[in-house]
Design a protein around this motif. Structure first.
Motif, PDB file in Angstrom:
ATOM      1  N   THR A   1       0.863  -1.169   0.000  1.00 51.09           N
ATOM      2  CA  THR A   1       0.000   0.000   0.000  1.00 51.09           C
ATOM      3  C   THR A   1       0.905   1.225   0.000  1.00 51.09           C
ATOM      4  OG1 THR A   1      -0.141   0.120   2.408  1.00 51.09           O
ATOM      5  CG2 THR A   1      -1.853  -1.154   1.276  1.00 51.09           C
TER       6      THR A   1
ATOM      7  N   GLN B   1       0.696   5.450   0.511  1.00 54.09           N
ATOM      8  CA  GLN B   1      -0.049   6.661   0.828  1.00 54.09           C
ATOM      9  C   GLN B   1       0.663   7.827   0.162  1.00 54.09           C
ATOM     10  OE1 GLN B   1      -0.192   6.850   5.085  1.00 54.09           O
ATOM     11  NE2 GLN B   1      -1.537   5.083   5.237  1.00 54.09           N
TER      12      GLN B   1
ATOM     13  N   SER C   1      -5.064  -0.450  -7.476  1.00 54.91           N
ATOM     14  CA  SER C   1      -6.179   0.364  -7.000  1.00 54.91           C
ATOM     15  C   SER C   1      -5.675   1.744  -6.634  1.00 54.91           C
ATOM     16  CB  SER C   1      -6.819  -0.263  -5.756  1.00 54.91           C
ATOM     17  OG  SER C   1      -7.283  -1.557  -6.021  1.00 54.91           O
ATOM     18  N   CYS C   2      -6.552   2.719  -6.789  1.00 52.96           N
ATOM     19  CA  CYS C   2      -6.228   4.099  -6.439  1.00 52.96           C
ATOM     20  C   CYS C   2      -7.491   4.730  -5.868  1.00 52.96           C
ATOM     21  CB  CYS C   2      -5.764   4.859  -7.684  1.00 52.96           C
ATOM     22  SG  CYS C   2      -5.505   6.628  -7.421  1.00 52.96           S
TER      23      CYS C   2
ATOM     24  N   LEU D   1      -4.618   6.680  -1.563  1.00 52.73           N
ATOM     25  CA  LEU D   1      -4.118   5.387  -1.130  1.00 52.73           C
ATOM     26  C   LEU D   1      -4.052   4.499  -2.362  1.00 52.73           C
ATOM     27  CD1 LEU D   1      -3.289   3.395   1.120  1.00 52.73           C
ATOM     28  CD2 LEU D   1      -5.725   2.813   1.334  1.00 52.73           C
TER      29      LEU D   1
ATOM     30  N   MET E   1      -2.762   0.660  -4.097  1.00 52.41           N
ATOM     31  CA  MET E   1      -2.365  -0.732  -3.915  1.00 52.41           C
ATOM     32  C   MET E   1      -1.514  -1.052  -5.135  1.00 52.41           C
ATOM     33  SD  MET E   1      -2.607  -3.431  -1.974  1.00 52.41           S
ATOM     34  CE  MET E   1      -4.016  -3.143  -0.951  1.00 52.41           C
TER      35      MET E   1
ATOM     36  N   SER F   1       5.075   3.980   2.094  1.00 50.55           N
ATOM     37  CA  SER F   1       4.615   2.675   1.645  1.00 50.55           C
ATOM     38  C   SER F   1       4.718   1.656   2.768  1.00 50.55           C
ATOM     39  CB  SER F   1       5.422   2.207   0.430  1.00 50.55           C
ATOM     40  OG  SER F   1       6.781   2.095   0.756  1.00 50.55           O
TER      41      SER F   1
END
Length: 159
Positions: free
Chosen positions: A71, A73, A99-100, A110, A112, A140
């Motif tokens: 993940t 940030q 993913s965002c 955030l 992925m 991260s």
């Protein structure tokens, strides 16, 4: 079609398809107690309404040589709608990003992300993310072990 408009049969169809979207229409119809033609019509209605967004195959990232899941940030320098939209669009062009999400709180986004190994993940963060014009900083976290990673959305029959 919204969640309130789903019939018990629609919900059963969705539950089964989320577990196995490759099930034949005949087998699906049998499991929900319908004949195949009306069952197929129901599935097509769920697709047309957008309740069923897409049908995909779920892959095992490790078997594809993608050992790092993380993940990330992200904080942006400029907090404008245009800056956020530009960043989100840029994420769509990066295959490493699964993913965002735009977030509330201290971080703006955030992510992925996947990578082959730690070195390639470090290169991605350093040379791709941190070099973007509006990125202020990133933090991260590496996933050590997956305990739950499901794609099924809980749909239940009311009552």
């Amino acid at each position: 079609m919204t969640g309130e408009m789903l019939s018990p049969t629609d919900i059963k169809i969705l539950q089964i398809l989320q577990r196995d979207a490759s099930i034949s229409n005949v087998a699906l119809a049998e499991k929900v107690g319908m004949s195949p033609s009306p069952c197929l019509r129901r599935v097509k209605q769920l697709e047309a309404s957008g309740v069923i967004r897409q049908t995909v195959a779920l892959l095992d990232r490790r078997k594809l040589g993608l050992g790092v899941l993380a993940t990330i940030q992200v904080r942006l320098q400029r907090h404008t709608e245009e800056g956020a939209e530009d960043f989100a669009k840029a994420m769509n062009d990066l295959p490493e990003i699964l993913s965002c999400w735009a977030m509330t709180g201290r971080q703006d986004f955030l992510l992925m992300a996947l990578a082959r190994d730690i070195e390639s993940f470090g290169d991605f963060v350093t040379h791709r993310l941190l070099s973007m014009p509006n990125v202020r900083d990133v933090q991260s976290s590496l996933v050590l072990k997956e305990y739950k990673n499901q794609t099924a959305i809980p749909v239940k029959i009311s009552g």
